[in-house]
Scaffold this active site. Structure first.
Site, PDB file in Angstrom:
ATOM      1  N   CYS A   1     -14.870   4.172  -8.050  1.00 16.81           N
ATOM      2  CA  CYS A   1     -13.634   3.511  -7.635  1.00 16.81           C
ATOM      3  C   CYS A   1     -13.833   2.008  -7.771  1.00 16.81           C
ATOM      4  O   CYS A   1     -14.875   1.482  -7.360  1.00 16.81           O
ATOM      5  CB  CYS A   1     -13.307   3.887  -6.188  1.00 16.81           C
ATOM      6  SG  CYS A   1     -11.791   3.138  -5.551  1.00 16.81           S
TER       7      CYS A   1
ATOM      8  N   GLU B   1      -5.790   8.280  -7.713  1.00 11.03           N
ATOM      9  CA  GLU B   1      -4.873   7.159  -7.521  1.00 11.03           C
ATOM     10  C   GLU B   1      -3.783   7.487  -6.503  1.00 11.03           C
ATOM     11  O   GLU B   1      -3.425   6.643  -5.683  1.00 11.03           O
ATOM     12  CB  GLU B   1      -4.264   6.708  -8.850  1.00 11.03           C
ATOM     13  CG  GLU B   1      -5.267   6.222  -9.872  1.00 11.03           C
ATOM     14  CD  GLU B   1      -6.289   5.219  -9.362  1.00 11.03           C
ATOM     15  OE1 GLU B   1      -5.947   4.381  -8.488  1.00 11.03           O
ATOM     16  OE2 GLU B   1      -7.444   5.259  -9.813  1.00 11.03           O
TER      17      GLU B   1
ATOM     18  N   HIS C   1      -4.984   6.987  -3.068  1.00  8.41           N
ATOM     19  CA  HIS C   1      -4.900   5.575  -2.657  1.00  8.41           C
ATOM     20  C   HIS C   1      -3.514   5.254  -2.113  1.00  8.41           C
ATOM     21  O   HIS C   1      -3.392   4.538  -1.113  1.00  8.41           O
ATOM     22  CB  HIS C   1      -5.172   4.645  -3.851  1.00  8.41           C
ATOM     23  CG  HIS C   1      -6.599   4.321  -4.075  1.00  8.41           C
ATOM     24  ND1 HIS C   1      -7.385   3.659  -3.161  1.00  8.41           N
ATOM     25  CD2 HIS C   1      -7.393   4.543  -5.153  1.00  8.41           C
ATOM     26  CE1 HIS C   1      -8.599   3.486  -3.652  1.00  8.41           C
ATOM     27  NE2 HIS C   1      -8.634   4.030  -4.856  1.00  8.41           N
TER      28      HIS C   1
END
Length: 188
Positions: free
Chosen positions: A108, A151, A154
């Protein structure tokens, strides 16, 4: 215009993103800056939280990876070079029924130099909007599916370390604590 990438322990990484409602030039400029930032950092995905914005927006570019994955957008299979980099707004991810789980190493950009094994469904369907607000459905597997899930996590304030088994997390705990300490020190 490259943007600074925030590192682990910045509060924005734990914030759920706000739904995108304005698909305007400002959104496209942010998305383009995120793509440039991702490319400069040599990443394959970047979420708005990683550049300090709690929004439901991420970008992905898998053109320079091994293409051991498949995809379909709105029932078609366009060449990867035509759809990448992708700007994905307001995504919803659903694992395919009976999708096998795949264990693979992830990294990441908000955790520089830290990698660990994460188990995720291998095949997913994603409903999302592009940078113009047009709705799409993406079906993908392999690295494409893994990247999208990382993603989208996130965007929901979830980090890849949260998805690790305890034994895998234990192998990187010291590095994660050191990064958190470094982030706190730089914030002062």
């Amino acid at each position: 215009m490259s943007l600074p990438i925030v590192h682990y322990n910045e509060p924005v990484l734990r914030r759920k993103g706000e739904t995108i409602t304005a698909f305007d030039d400002a959104l496209r400029a942010l998305g383009n800056a995120m793509v440039e930032t991702m490319h400069e950092a040599r990443g394959i995905g970047l979420a708005a939280q990683q550049v300090g914005k709690a929004l439901r927006l991420c970008v992905i570019d898998l053109r320079d990876t091994d293409r051991d994955f498949d995809w379909a957008i709105d029932g078609t299979h366009p060449p990867l070079d035509l759809i990448m980099p992708m700007m994905i707004a307001n995504p919803t991810v659903k694992p395919a029924p009976r999708a096998p789980l795949d264990l693979a190493e992830e990294g990441c950009l908000s955790f520089p130099g830290i990698r660990g094994d994460v188990e995720r469904p291998d095949t997913i369907t994603v409903s999302y909007q592009d940078e113009h607000g047009t709705p799409h459905t993406l079906k993908c597997n392999g690295l494409f599916a893994r990247c999208v899930q990382h993603e989208v996590d996130h965007l929901n304030g979830v980090l890849f370390i949260d998805r690790m088994a305890k034994t895998a997390r234990a192998t990187i705990d010291e590095a994660v604590k050191a990064l958190a300490k470094e982030t706190r020190a730089s914030a002062r």
